[in-house]
Design a protein around this motif. Structure first.
Motif, PDB file in Angstrom:
ATOM      1  N   GLN A   1     -18.390 -10.114 -11.784  1.00  0.00           N
ATOM      2  CA  GLN A   1     -17.323 -11.037 -12.172  1.00  0.00           C
ATOM      3  C   GLN A   1     -15.961 -10.360 -12.120  1.00  0.00           C
ATOM      4  O   GLN A   1     -14.980 -10.951 -11.641  1.00  0.00           O
ATOM      5  N   LEU A   2     -15.882  -9.120 -12.584  1.00  0.00           N
ATOM      6  CA  LEU A   2     -14.622  -8.382 -12.520  1.00  0.00           C
ATOM      7  C   LEU A   2     -14.178  -8.176 -11.077  1.00  0.00           C
ATOM      8  O   LEU A   2     -13.000  -8.374 -10.748  1.00  0.00           O
ATOM      9  N   VAL A   3     -15.106  -7.781 -10.212  1.00  0.00           N
ATOM     10  CA  VAL A   3     -14.765  -7.557  -8.804  1.00  0.00           C
ATOM     11  C   VAL A   3     -14.229  -8.841  -8.181  1.00  0.00           C
ATOM     12  O   VAL A   3     -13.240  -8.827  -7.431  1.00  0.00           O
ATOM     13  N   GLY A   4     -14.867  -9.967  -8.478  1.00  0.00           N
ATOM     14  CA  GLY A   4     -14.391 -11.243  -7.963  1.00  0.00           C
ATOM     15  C   GLY A   4     -12.981 -11.570  -8.435  1.00  0.00           C
ATOM     16  O   GLY A   4     -12.152 -12.074  -7.658  1.00  0.00           O
ATOM     17  N   GLN A   5     -12.683 -11.271  -9.694  1.00  0.00           N
ATOM     18  CA  GLN A   5     -11.344 -11.521 -10.215  1.00  0.00           C
ATOM     19  C   GLN A   5     -10.303 -10.646  -9.515  1.00  0.00           C
ATOM     20  O   GLN A   5      -9.200 -11.107  -9.196  1.00  0.00           O
ATOM     21  N   ILE A   6     -10.653  -9.380  -9.284  1.00  0.00           N
ATOM     22  CA  ILE A   6      -9.708  -8.488  -8.606  1.00  0.00           C
ATOM     23  C   ILE A   6      -9.436  -8.958  -7.187  1.00  0.00           C
ATOM     24  O   ILE A   6      -8.280  -9.021  -6.742  1.00  0.00           O
ATOM     25  N   LEU A   7     -10.494  -9.305  -6.453  1.00  0.00           N
ATOM     26  CA  LEU A   7     -10.322  -9.759  -5.070  1.00  0.00           C
ATOM     27  C   LEU A   7      -9.568 -11.079  -4.993  1.00  0.00           C
ATOM     28  O   LEU A   7      -8.911 -11.375  -3.988  1.00  0.00           O
ATOM     29  N   GLN A   8      -9.646 -11.868  -6.056  1.00  0.00           N
ATOM     30  CA  GLN A   8      -8.957 -13.156  -6.070  1.00  0.00           C
ATOM     31  C   GLN A   8      -7.495 -13.015  -6.458  1.00  0.00           C
ATOM     32  O   GLN A   8      -6.622 -13.682  -5.882  1.00  0.00           O
ATOM     33  N   LYS A   9      -7.211 -12.134  -7.401  1.00  0.00           N
ATOM     34  CA  LYS A   9      -5.845 -12.011  -7.916  1.00  0.00           C
ATOM     35  C   LYS A   9      -4.943 -11.155  -7.035  1.00  0.00           C
ATOM     36  O   LYS A   9      -3.775 -11.463  -6.835  1.00  0.00           O
ATOM     37  N   ILE A  10      -5.497 -10.044  -6.524  1.00  0.00           N
ATOM     38  CA  ILE A  10      -4.674  -9.127  -5.751  1.00  0.00           C
ATOM     39  C   ILE A  10      -4.607  -9.603  -4.303  1.00  0.00           C
ATOM     40  O   ILE A  10      -5.646  -9.850  -3.682  1.00  0.00           O
ATOM     41  N   PRO A  11      -3.420  -9.739  -3.728  1.00  0.00           N
ATOM     42  CA  PRO A  11      -3.295 -10.198  -2.335  1.00  0.00           C
ATOM     43  C   PRO A  11      -3.777  -9.135  -1.359  1.00  0.00           C
ATOM     44  O   PRO A  11      -3.033  -8.228  -0.980  1.00  0.00           O
ATOM     45  N   ILE A  12      -5.017  -9.236  -0.932  1.00  0.00           N
ATOM     46  CA  ILE A  12      -5.614  -8.278  -0.012  1.00  0.00           C
ATOM     47  C   ILE A  12      -5.583  -8.855   1.398  1.00  0.00           C
ATOM     48  O   ILE A  12      -6.115  -9.947   1.633  1.00  0.00           O
ATOM     49  N   PRO A  13      -4.996  -8.170   2.359  1.00  0.00           N
ATOM     50  CA  PRO A  13      -4.825  -8.709   3.713  1.00  0.00           C
ATOM     51  C   PRO A  13      -6.067  -8.546   4.574  1.00  0.00           C
ATOM     52  O   PRO A  13      -6.006  -8.052   5.685  1.00  0.00           O
ATOM     53  N   GLU A  14      -7.226  -8.970   4.075  1.00  0.00           N
ATOM     54  CA  GLU A  14      -8.452  -8.769   4.833  1.00  0.00           C
ATOM     55  C   GLU A  14      -8.691  -9.879   5.847  1.00  0.00           C
ATOM     56  O   GLU A  14      -9.535  -9.737   6.728  1.00  0.00           O
ATOM     57  N   ASN A  15      -7.993 -10.989   5.717  1.00  0.00           N
ATOM     58  CA  ASN A  15      -8.278 -12.131   6.580  1.00  0.00           C
ATOM     59  C   ASN A  15      -7.363 -12.205   7.793  1.00  0.00           C
ATOM     60  O   ASN A  15      -7.328 -13.206   8.489  1.00  0.00           O
ATOM     61  N   ARG A  16      -6.631 -11.138   8.056  1.00  0.00           N
ATOM     62  CA  ARG A  16      -5.783 -11.150   9.247  1.00  0.00           C
ATOM     63  C   ARG A  16      -6.609 -10.895  10.497  1.00  0.00           C
ATOM     64  O   ARG A  16      -7.747 -10.439  10.434  1.00  0.00           O
ATOM     65  N   ALA A  17      -6.002 -11.166  11.605  1.00  0.00           N
ATOM     66  CA  ALA A  17      -6.721 -11.019  12.865  1.00  0.00           C
ATOM     67  C   ALA A  17      -7.031  -9.556  13.141  1.00  0.00           C
ATOM     68  O   ALA A  17      -6.299  -8.653  12.732  1.00  0.00           O
ATOM     69  N   VAL A  18      -8.112  -9.327  13.859  1.00  0.00           N
ATOM     70  CA  VAL A  18      -8.490  -7.975  14.225  1.00  0.00           C
ATOM     71  C   VAL A  18      -7.416  -7.371  15.113  1.00  0.00           C
ATOM     72  O   VAL A  18      -6.951  -7.984  16.071  1.00  0.00           O
ATOM     73  N   GLY A  19      -7.008  -6.145  14.801  1.00  0.00           N
ATOM     74  CA  GLY A  19      -5.993  -5.468  15.572  1.00  0.00           C
ATOM     75  C   GLY A  19      -4.593  -5.687  15.063  1.00  0.00           C
ATOM     76  O   GLY A  19      -3.678  -5.000  15.479  1.00  0.00           O
ATOM     77  N   GLU A  20      -4.406  -6.645  14.135  1.00  0.00           N
ATOM     78  CA  GLU A  20      -3.072  -6.899  13.607  1.00  0.00           C
ATOM     79  C   GLU A  20      -2.717  -5.840  12.575  1.00  0.00           C
ATOM     80  O   GLU A  20      -3.521  -5.466  11.737  1.00  0.00           O
ATOM     81  N   ARG A  21      -1.505  -5.374  12.624  1.00  0.00           N
ATOM     82  CA  ARG A  21      -1.049  -4.375  11.676  1.00  0.00           C
ATOM     83  C   ARG A  21      -0.976  -4.969  10.272  1.00  0.00           C
ATOM     84  O   ARG A  21      -0.619  -6.129  10.094  1.00  0.00           O
ATOM     85  N   GLN A  22      -1.283  -4.138   9.280  1.00  0.00           N
ATOM     86  CA  GLN A  22      -1.315  -4.603   7.915  1.00  0.00           C
ATOM     87  C   GLN A  22      -0.148  -4.014   7.131  1.00  0.00           C
ATOM     88  O   GLN A  22       0.374  -2.951   7.464  1.00  0.00           O
TER      89      GLN A  22
END
Length: 304
Positions: free
Chosen positions: A147-168
């Motif tokens: 549950q804690l991990v889910g909250q962290i991944l939801q609250k913190i803006p993590i750029p994991e859904n960008r296209a492959v090869g795109e700079r982060q």
């Protein structure tokens, strides 16, 4: 003297009750340490599976050709997100102070956005002059870590859904205490952007069987799914190791308290027995003096 003995009895009873509470907390902390350490060990196999799958996905996009996913952009554009794992409860010695001091030293040259796990570490960050972006509650058991991990991944803006090869343009760093043979040590782990050398190592690591799997379609989606699982495993392991370290610190604190209370009880019992013996001696002296005063020999001697 009677008042002193009565006060000593109350102190002895209070110290005895406190010693019982300390022993219960020692047993609870020792049990919790084993629970969290077993969860970390059980997670190791799944973590290896995720890394192998991530390696297959990275190999499919050819990271050696410069198309590494989640690679950093210019340093000026990077937003640093830091998660500091601490405790909600006290009686843990310098557990929170050490991890906060370590994080502050590592983040001294960056304007990081800090997220606190635990009220005590949140207060410590405020005292250090760093206002956290948010606060997460410390899990009460292994089953609450997900549950804690889910909250962290939801609250913190993590750029994991960008296209492959795109700079982060974001960095995610974890700060937590890791158990050691003696106690624990504060450590850090950078989750994002993925280390390019680590990516190349995963992409070219030998496969345990003769037939290496391939990603036939939806490579970008598959890669993002494995990256999210990698983040989940890393956050879960950091939380579990922090909880194990917290209970190790609490166990050490309770062992010191148990030893100090034992020494205090010895002193109290020694003082109590000394006062009690002095009281008995005084009562015996009064009895003997009274007997001598009332005996016939004493009366005859006085008449002469």
């Amino acid at each position: 003297m009677t008042a002193s003995i009565t006060a000593l009895r109350r102190q002895i009873n209070s110290a005895g009750d406190l010693k019982s509470v300390v022993r219960v907390m020692k047993a609870s902390a020792a049990s919790a340490i084993g629970q969290y350490e077993r969860s970390v060990a059980a997670l190791a196999d799944y973590a290896r599976t995720v890394e192998r799958g991530l390696g297959v996905c990275l190999n499919s996009v050819d990271p050696s050709a410069g198309h590494t996913p989640l690679s950093p952009t210019r340093a000026d554009d990077i937003v640093v997100h830091a998660v500091v794992f601490g405790s909600d409860q006290g009686l843990v010695g310098r557990f929170n102070e050490e991890v906060v001091d370590y994080a502050m030293a590592q983040l001294a040259s960056s304007s990081a956005k800090v997220w606190a796990v635990g009220e005590r570490v949140h207060e410590r960050l405020l005292d250090a002059g760093m206002a956290p972006e948010g606060l997460f509650a410390v899990p009460g058991g292994v089953e609450k870590i997900t549950q804690l991990v889910g909250q962290i991944l939801q609250k913190i803006p993590i750029p994991e859904n960008r296209a492959v090869g795109e700079r982060q343009s974001a960095t995610l760093i974890l700060f937590y205490n890791r158990p050691t043979d003696n106690a624990y040590n504060p450590v850090s782990q950078r989750l994002l952007p993925l280390d390019e050398r680590w990516q190349l190592g995963l992409a070219h690591q030998p496969w345990p069987t003769a037939q290496r799997p391939e990603v036939l379609s939806a490579r970008a989606q598959t890669l993002r799914a494995f990256i999210r699982e990698y983040l989940f495993v890393s956050l879960f392991r950091a939380s579990a190791e922090s909880l194990a370290s917290e209970n190790a610190s609490r166990l050490a604190a309770m062992q010191r308290a148990d030893r100090n209370i034992g020494e205090l009880l010895q002193d109290l019992y020694a003082t109590y027995h000394r006062l009690r013996q002095a009281g008995i001696d005084e009562e015996l002296f009064d009895v003997i003096s009274g007997f001598d005063a009332l005996s016939p020999n004493a009366d005859a001697g006085s008449q002469r």
